[in-house]
Design an enzyme around this catalytic site. Structure first.
Site, PDB file in Angstrom:
ATOM      1  N   ARG A  66      22.562  15.840  -5.277  1.00 55.00           N
ATOM      2  CA  ARG A  66      21.462  16.540  -4.581  1.00 55.00           C
ATOM      3  C   ARG A  66      20.686  17.457  -5.517  1.00 55.00           C
ATOM      4  O   ARG A  66      19.479  17.570  -5.429  1.00 55.00           O
ATOM      5  CB  ARG A  66      22.019  17.365  -3.409  1.00 55.00           C
ATOM      6  CG  ARG A  66      21.998  16.603  -2.100  1.00 55.00           C
ATOM      7  CD  ARG A  66      22.381  17.507  -0.954  1.00 55.00           C
ATOM      8  NE  ARG A  66      23.756  17.955  -1.078  1.00 55.00           N
ATOM      9  CZ  ARG A  66      24.581  18.201  -0.069  1.00 55.00           C
ATOM     10  NH1 ARG A  66      24.170  18.064   1.151  1.00 55.00           N
ATOM     11  NH2 ARG A  66      25.811  18.601  -0.260  1.00 55.00           N
ATOM     12  N   TYR A  70      16.687  17.782  -6.006  1.00 58.23           N
ATOM     13  CA  TYR A  70      15.938  19.039  -5.830  1.00 58.23           C
ATOM     14  C   TYR A  70      15.107  19.354  -7.075  1.00 58.23           C
ATOM     15  O   TYR A  70      13.961  19.785  -6.978  1.00 58.23           O
ATOM     16  CB  TYR A  70      16.883  20.200  -5.535  1.00 58.23           C
ATOM     17  CG  TYR A  70      17.698  20.059  -4.271  1.00 58.23           C
ATOM     18  CD1 TYR A  70      17.231  19.313  -3.194  1.00 58.23           C
ATOM     19  CD2 TYR A  70      18.943  20.685  -4.139  1.00 58.23           C
ATOM     20  CE1 TYR A  70      17.990  19.180  -2.035  1.00 58.23           C
ATOM     21  CE2 TYR A  70      19.691  20.558  -2.985  1.00 58.23           C
ATOM     22  CZ  TYR A  70      19.221  19.808  -1.940  1.00 58.23           C
ATOM     23  OH  TYR A  70      19.964  19.686  -0.800  1.00 58.23           O
ATOM     24  N   TYR A  92      11.774  20.876   6.846  1.00 58.96           N
ATOM     25  CA  TYR A  92      12.262  20.862   8.238  1.00 58.96           C
ATOM     26  C   TYR A  92      12.808  22.242   8.629  1.00 58.96           C
ATOM     27  O   TYR A  92      13.469  22.908   7.828  1.00 58.96           O
ATOM     28  CB  TYR A  92      13.371  19.806   8.296  1.00 58.96           C
ATOM     29  CG  TYR A  92      14.153  19.694   9.569  1.00 58.96           C
ATOM     30  CD1 TYR A  92      13.548  19.285  10.749  1.00 58.96           C
ATOM     31  CD2 TYR A  92      15.520  19.968   9.584  1.00 58.96           C
ATOM     32  CE1 TYR A  92      14.298  19.150  11.912  1.00 58.96           C
ATOM     33  CE2 TYR A  92      16.273  19.825  10.741  1.00 58.96           C
ATOM     34  CZ  TYR A  92      15.653  19.422  11.899  1.00 58.96           C
ATOM     35  OH  TYR A  92      16.379  19.289  13.039  1.00 58.96           O
TER      36      TYR A  92
HETATM   37  C1  LIG Z   1      19.496  21.219   4.879  1.00 65.35           C
HETATM   38  S1  LIG Z   1      19.859  22.241   6.256  1.00 65.35           S
HETATM   39  C2  LIG Z   1      18.252  22.529   6.870  1.00 65.35           C
HETATM   40  C3  LIG Z   1      18.144  23.721   7.786  1.00 65.35           C
HETATM   41  C4  LIG Z   1      16.720  23.952   8.272  1.00 65.35           C
HETATM   42  N1  LIG Z   1      15.840  24.298   7.173  1.00 65.35           N
HETATM   43  C5  LIG Z   1      16.633  25.057   9.319  1.00 65.35           C
HETATM   44  O1  LIG Z   1      15.771  25.924   9.188  1.00 65.35           O
HETATM   45  O2  LIG Z   1      17.409  25.018  10.279  1.00 65.35           O
HETATM   46  C6  LIG Z   1      20.562  21.074   7.356  1.00 65.35           C
HETATM   47  C7  LIG Z   1      21.598  21.732   8.255  1.00 65.35           C
HETATM   48  O3  LIG Z   1      20.926  22.578   9.182  1.00 65.35           O
HETATM   49  C8  LIG Z   1      21.567  22.515  10.434  1.00 65.35           C
HETATM   50  N2  LIG Z   1      20.662  21.849  11.367  1.00 65.35           N
HETATM   51  C9  LIG Z   1      19.564  21.144  11.088  1.00 65.35           C
HETATM   52  N3  LIG Z   1      19.012  20.671  12.224  1.00 65.35           N
HETATM   53  C10 LIG Z   1      19.783  21.089  13.226  1.00 65.35           C
HETATM   54  C11 LIG Z   1      19.749  20.941  14.619  1.00 65.35           C
HETATM   55  N4  LIG Z   1      18.799  20.225  15.208  1.00 65.35           N
HETATM   56  N5  LIG Z   1      20.706  21.537  15.350  1.00 65.35           N
HETATM   57  C12 LIG Z   1      21.695  22.271  14.768  1.00 65.35           C
HETATM   58  N6  LIG Z   1      21.790  22.435  13.461  1.00 65.35           N
HETATM   59  C13 LIG Z   1      20.846  21.859  12.696  1.00 65.35           C
HETATM   60  C14 LIG Z   1      22.822  21.661  10.244  1.00 65.35           C
HETATM   61  O4  LIG Z   1      23.901  22.505   9.906  1.00 65.35           O
HETATM   62  C15 LIG Z   1      22.403  20.772   9.101  1.00 65.35           C
HETATM   63  O5  LIG Z   1      23.503  20.237   8.418  1.00 65.35           O
END
Ligand SMILES: C[S@@+](CC[C@H](N)C(=O)[O-])C[C@H]1O[C@@H](n2cnc3c(N)ncnc32)[C@H](O)[C@@H]1O
Length: 255
Positions: A66, A70, A92
């Site tokens: 990763r 990045y 996201y």
């Molecule tokens: C790379 S991070 C990105 C987080 C994102 N930037 C945010 O602001 O929530 C990915 C992690 O965020 C959390 N995540 C992302 N989408 C989610 C969702 N719909 N519901 C709960 N947790 C979520 C999970 O722990 C996932 O493994």
């Protein structure tokens, strides 16, 4: 920001089209180039706001570390800005929450003497507090990336809400999703050092679409391995007890 390259970093929020802030939407619409790493379902929506877009998804590849992906994202963003374009980088959720290249791209663009700024967005944690009815100010809150939590043997307090991110990618150095629940068993072993087997934990995934409900699964800690977690879920471990009040500090505050 005009006449020279610049960078605005924004987030989509979690729910498609519904969570993006007015500020972020304006930045996307007005950019000369939109560079993005968002789930596939968001691409069409992004394109409707601004078709001058370039995906950064090709920086990822199965088996590729990763960190290397990045690095490439940061390079591509910085190169576009240095070529004189007003770039909007879209990630996201909140673009600064568990997103490595967003912070680094801002630092790299600023190091070139060009303007760069992040706009806040709606993160999964914001959705979690709303959907689960939890106020992080109640008994405090600590959050860790799940792999980091394990391998660094992070210190935590069972009297405080614990949030573990990326449980679907435990032990993964690449983008591959974890297929092996044995890794979840390792996480459970660590948590069982502090919590009882029947302590209720919550597997949570916020809804990505307005017509869907969030995924909220409450189960005893010891049963976590029997229940595969959705890929994007977050683990919530509510406090197991109330923190003691330290009379010495109370005395110092009130004398
Ligand atoms: C790379 S991070 C990105 C987080 C994102 N930037 C945010 O602001 O929530 C990915 C992690 O965020 C959390 N995540 C992302 N989408 C989610 C969702 N719909 N519901 C709960 N947790 C979520 C999970 O722990 C996932 O493994």
């Amino acid at each position: 920001m005009s006449g020279e390259g610049s960078l605005l970093v924004v987030g989509t929020g979690i729910m498609l089209g519904a969570h993006v802030t007015a500020e972020a939407k304006g930045a996307i619409t007005e950019a000369e180039l939109v560079m993005y790493v968002v789930p596939g379902v968001c691409e069409e929506w992004l394109n409707s706001l601004n078709p001058r877009m370039e995906s950064l998804h090709d920086c990822y590849a199965a088996g590729k570390p990763r960190e290397q992906s990045y690095d490439e994202m940061v390079d591509r963003i910085v190169t576009a800005v240095c070529s004189g374009r007003r770039v909007c980088a879209v990630f996201y959720g909140h673009p600064g929450v568990f997103v490595n290249p967003s912070h680094r791209a801002i630092a790299a663009v600023r190091a070139k003497g060009l303007p760069a700024r992040m706009m806040p967005g709606v993160s999964a944690e914001d959705c979690l507090f709303a959907d689960l009815g939890i106020d992080p100010g109640g008994q405090g809150c600590i959050s860790y990336e799940a792999t980091d939590f394990l391998i660094r043997r992070r210190v935590f307090d069972p009297a405080t809400l614990l949030i573990l991110w990326q449980i679907g990618a435990l032990g993964e150095a690449s983008v591959a999703e974890m297929r092996d629940t044995a890794r979840l068993a390792v996480l459970v072993d660590r948590l069982r050092e502090e919590y009882a087997d029947d302590h209720e934990v919550i597997v949570y995934e916020a809804a990505s679409f307005a017509i869907c409900d969030p995924y909220i699964k409450r189960l005893p800690l010891a049963s976590l391995v029997e229940s595969p977690a959705p890929a994007m879920s977050t683990l919530v471990v509510p406090p197991a007890k109330t923190a003691d009040v330290d009379d010495e500090w109370v005395r110092r505050l009130t004398r």
